[in-house]
Design an enzyme around this catalytic site. Structure first.
Site, PDB file in Angstrom:
ATOM      1  N   TYR A 145      33.710  -5.832  21.202  1.00  0.00           N
ATOM      2  CA  TYR A 145      33.945  -5.824  19.754  1.00  0.00           C
ATOM      3  C   TYR A 145      35.425  -6.026  19.420  1.00  0.00           C
ATOM      4  O   TYR A 145      35.763  -6.514  18.352  1.00  0.00           O
ATOM      5  CB  TYR A 145      33.486  -4.498  19.143  1.00  0.00           C
ATOM      6  CG  TYR A 145      32.052  -4.477  18.701  1.00  0.00           C
ATOM      7  CD1 TYR A 145      31.033  -4.751  19.597  1.00  0.00           C
ATOM      8  CD2 TYR A 145      31.715  -4.180  17.384  1.00  0.00           C
ATOM      9  CE1 TYR A 145      29.719  -4.720  19.197  1.00  0.00           C
ATOM     10  CE2 TYR A 145      30.403  -4.146  16.966  1.00  0.00           C
ATOM     11  CZ  TYR A 145      29.407  -4.423  17.884  1.00  0.00           C
ATOM     12  OH  TYR A 145      28.096  -4.390  17.479  1.00  0.00           O
ATOM     13  N   LYS A 196      26.062  -3.103  33.062  1.00  0.00           N
ATOM     14  CA  LYS A 196      25.543  -4.207  33.886  1.00  0.00           C
ATOM     15  C   LYS A 196      26.498  -4.368  35.061  1.00  0.00           C
ATOM     16  O   LYS A 196      27.209  -5.371  35.181  1.00  0.00           O
ATOM     17  CB  LYS A 196      25.461  -5.490  33.045  1.00  0.00           C
ATOM     18  CG  LYS A 196      24.263  -5.532  32.110  1.00  0.00           C
ATOM     19  CD  LYS A 196      22.938  -5.799  32.824  1.00  0.00           C
ATOM     20  CE  LYS A 196      22.837  -7.242  33.266  1.00  0.00           C
ATOM     21  NZ  LYS A 196      21.553  -7.485  34.018  1.00  0.00           N
ATOM     22  N   ASP A 229      19.636  -3.693  30.928  1.00  0.00           N
ATOM     23  CA  ASP A 229      18.371  -4.398  30.647  1.00  0.00           C
ATOM     24  C   ASP A 229      17.176  -3.530  31.043  1.00  0.00           C
ATOM     25  O   ASP A 229      16.165  -3.475  30.332  1.00  0.00           O
ATOM     26  CB  ASP A 229      18.333  -5.771  31.336  1.00  0.00           C
ATOM     27  CG  ASP A 229      18.620  -5.714  32.826  1.00  0.00           C
ATOM     28  OD1 ASP A 229      19.146  -4.680  33.314  1.00  0.00           O
ATOM     29  OD2 ASP A 229      18.313  -6.707  33.531  1.00  0.00           O
ATOM     30  N   ASP A 253      25.052  -0.795  20.621  1.00  0.00           N
ATOM     31  CA  ASP A 253      24.607  -1.369  19.349  1.00  0.00           C
ATOM     32  C   ASP A 253      23.142  -1.783  19.449  1.00  0.00           C
ATOM     33  O   ASP A 253      22.310  -1.428  18.616  1.00  0.00           O
ATOM     34  CB  ASP A 253      25.489  -2.578  19.014  1.00  0.00           C
ATOM     35  CG  ASP A 253      25.096  -3.237  17.704  1.00  0.00           C
ATOM     36  OD1 ASP A 253      24.849  -2.497  16.724  1.00  0.00           O
ATOM     37  OD2 ASP A 253      25.025  -4.480  17.652  1.00  0.00           O
ATOM     38  N   ASP A 257      19.489   0.432  18.205  1.00  0.00           N
ATOM     39  CA  ASP A 257      18.538  -0.132  17.236  1.00  0.00           C
ATOM     40  C   ASP A 257      17.117  -0.067  17.794  1.00  0.00           C
ATOM     41  O   ASP A 257      16.160   0.251  17.085  1.00  0.00           O
ATOM     42  CB  ASP A 257      18.864  -1.611  16.951  1.00  0.00           C
ATOM     43  CG  ASP A 257      19.595  -1.800  15.628  1.00  0.00           C
ATOM     44  OD1 ASP A 257      20.300  -0.858  15.215  1.00  0.00           O
ATOM     45  OD2 ASP A 257      19.458  -2.877  15.025  1.00  0.00           O
TER      46      ASP A 257
HETATM   47  C1  IPM Z   1      26.047  -0.835  13.639  1.00  0.00           C
HETATM   48  C2  IPM Z   1      26.135  -2.155  12.937  1.00  0.00           C
HETATM   49  C3  IPM Z   1      27.581  -2.633  13.012  1.00  0.00           C
HETATM   50  C4  IPM Z   1      27.894  -2.885  14.461  1.00  0.00           C
HETATM   51  C5  IPM Z   1      27.902  -3.850  12.130  1.00  0.00           C
HETATM   52  C6  IPM Z   1      27.521  -3.629  10.678  1.00  0.00           C
HETATM   53  C7  IPM Z   1      29.343  -4.242  12.252  1.00  0.00           C
HETATM   54  O1  IPM Z   1      25.246  -3.050  13.489  1.00  0.00           O
HETATM   55  O2  IPM Z   1      26.743   0.114  13.208  1.00  0.00           O
HETATM   56  O3  IPM Z   1      25.270  -0.709  14.582  1.00  0.00           O
HETATM   57  O4  IPM Z   1      27.610  -3.959  15.003  1.00  0.00           O
HETATM   58  O5  IPM Z   1      28.452  -1.987  15.080  1.00  0.00           O
HETATM   59 MG    MG Z   2      23.931  -2.204  14.945  1.00  0.00          MG
END
Ligand code: IPM
Ligand code: MG
Length: 368
Positions: A145, A196, A229, A253, A257
């Site tokens: 990032y 990884k 993975d 990230d 999710d």
């Molecule tokens: C998260 C989001 C952020 C990220 C974006 C909005 C920059 O996806 O907080 O997970 O990628 O970290």
């Molecule tokens: Mg995210």
């Protein structure tokens, strides 16, 4: 160095449904002030697209200064199609990344809890997810990032090259590993570290540093290393094998999710981003729901405020030293769900659909 004010809370509602869900948190903070004689000092500012529209920048210096002196920042959400074509440096997301990076919020805690009242909302079989309670600790200020060099550069033959750099130092890995081990000790005492290491040198370093911290300081905690993975696969195969998962910024990230979706209710999941403690024991922190700005439903009064309310509960616990108040707020959310109140995103047969503000009011009435 800007000093942190112990009771100051900065609200950054942001874009899309952000302002609607934040309004419910503001009601709750005011309730704590008037009914429990707490002395929270609330400040507010624009962030993301909303700040860009007014000031031409996704976060002003003034808002950033307020964030620096707050004990906790609560953020709604940033972004939306309206700002998709802005220059990279002006995009709403840059505000969030700047806050994370410059406030040095290196540890991102993302619990994935499957509420028993909502187990049918998961896309997995109920027995795989009921009572699921795992915690992601995502490294938040390093890795790809922020790594340099980065950019898009012209090369030969009219071609272009896009570059990002995945880089970690030992100390960056060690400090986030310590957060994960410390939290595991208060839970089920088990950490899974994901990288990884089979293809990336930075992944190999990650594994070695986590292993060495474990041997030196945390040998009482169970540690497993897992390729990222494989972790993605194990999360849908048998998510209850995990307690705390520690991983880098990008894998964190994506995997968080995935874990969020296991619970069937993105609208319920909070997160905390924590920095290091200063010599007075104070630390900077930012709390936000895991869901985004959901521009498609913004302004309709149907967004689920629970993730942001539970983010505030995390702020009570981690930044404001108010564990009891955090417990009572989390309990109030459970009680309202037990009573069958649901916002549209989690509605199911036999339950009562309510608006954003009715949900907020119901939670307050349970706090009474
Ligand atoms: C998260 C989001 C952020 C990220 C974006 C909005 C920059 O996806 O907080 O997970 O990628 O970290
Ligand atoms: Mg995210």
């Amino acid at each position: 160095m800007i000093k942190i004010k112990k009771r100051k809370i900065l609200l950054l509602p942001g874009d899309g449904i952000g302002p609607e869900v934040m309004a419910e948190v503001e009601k709750i903070i005011k309730w704590f002030n008037s009914k429990k004689s707490l002395d929270f000092e609330i400040d507010k500012d624009l962030v993301g697209g909303a700040a860009y529209d007014k000031h031409g920048s996704p976060i002003t210096d003034e808002a950033f200064y307020k964030a620096q002196e707050s004990a906790a920042v609560i953020l709604g959400a940033v972004g939306g199609p309206k700002w998709d074509n802005l220059d990279f440096s002006k995009k709403p997301e840059r505000a969030l990344l700047k806050l994370r990076k410059e406030l040095k919020l290196f540890a991102n805690l993302r619990p994935a809890i499957c509420f028993k009242q909502l187990v049918d909302a998961s896309s997995l079989k109920p027995e795989l997810v009921s009572d699921l309670d795992l915690l992601f600790v995502r490294e938040l200020t390093g890795g790809i990032y922020f790594g340099e060099p980065r950019g898009i550069k012209p090369i030969d033959n009219g071609e272009r090259k896009g570059i990002n750099t995945h880089v970690y130092t030992s100390s960056e890995i060690q400090r986030v590993a310590r957060v994960a081990f410390d939290l595991a000790r208060k839970r089920n005492n088990k950490v899974t570290s994901c990288e990884k290491s089979n293809v990336m040198e930075a992944g190999q370093l990650w594994k070695e540093e986590v292993q060495s911290i474990h041997e030196k300081e945390y040998s009482d905690v169970e540690l497993n290393h897992m390729l990222a993975d494989n972790c993605a696969m194990q999360l849908v195969r048998n998510p209850k094998q995990f307690d705390v998962i520690v991983t880098d910024n990008l894998f964190g990230d994506m995997l968080s999710d995935e874990a969020a979706m296991l619970t069937g209710s993105l609208g319920l999941l909070p997160s905390a981003s924590l920095g290091a403690k200063d010599k007075n024991g104070n630390m900077r922190s930012l709390y936000e729901p895991v869901h985004g700005s959901a521009p498609d439903i913004a302004g309709q009064g149907i967004a689920n405020p629970i993730a942001t309310i539970l983010s505030f509960a995390m702020a009570l616990r981690y930044s404001l030293d108010l564990d009891k108040e955090a417990d009572s707020l989390e309990k109030a959310v459970q009680d309202v769900l037990d009573e069958g109140l649901r916002t549209k995103d989690i509605i199911s047969k036999g339950m009562k659909e309510v608006s954003t503000s009715v949900m907020g009011d119901a939670i307050i009435s349970k706090l009474q």
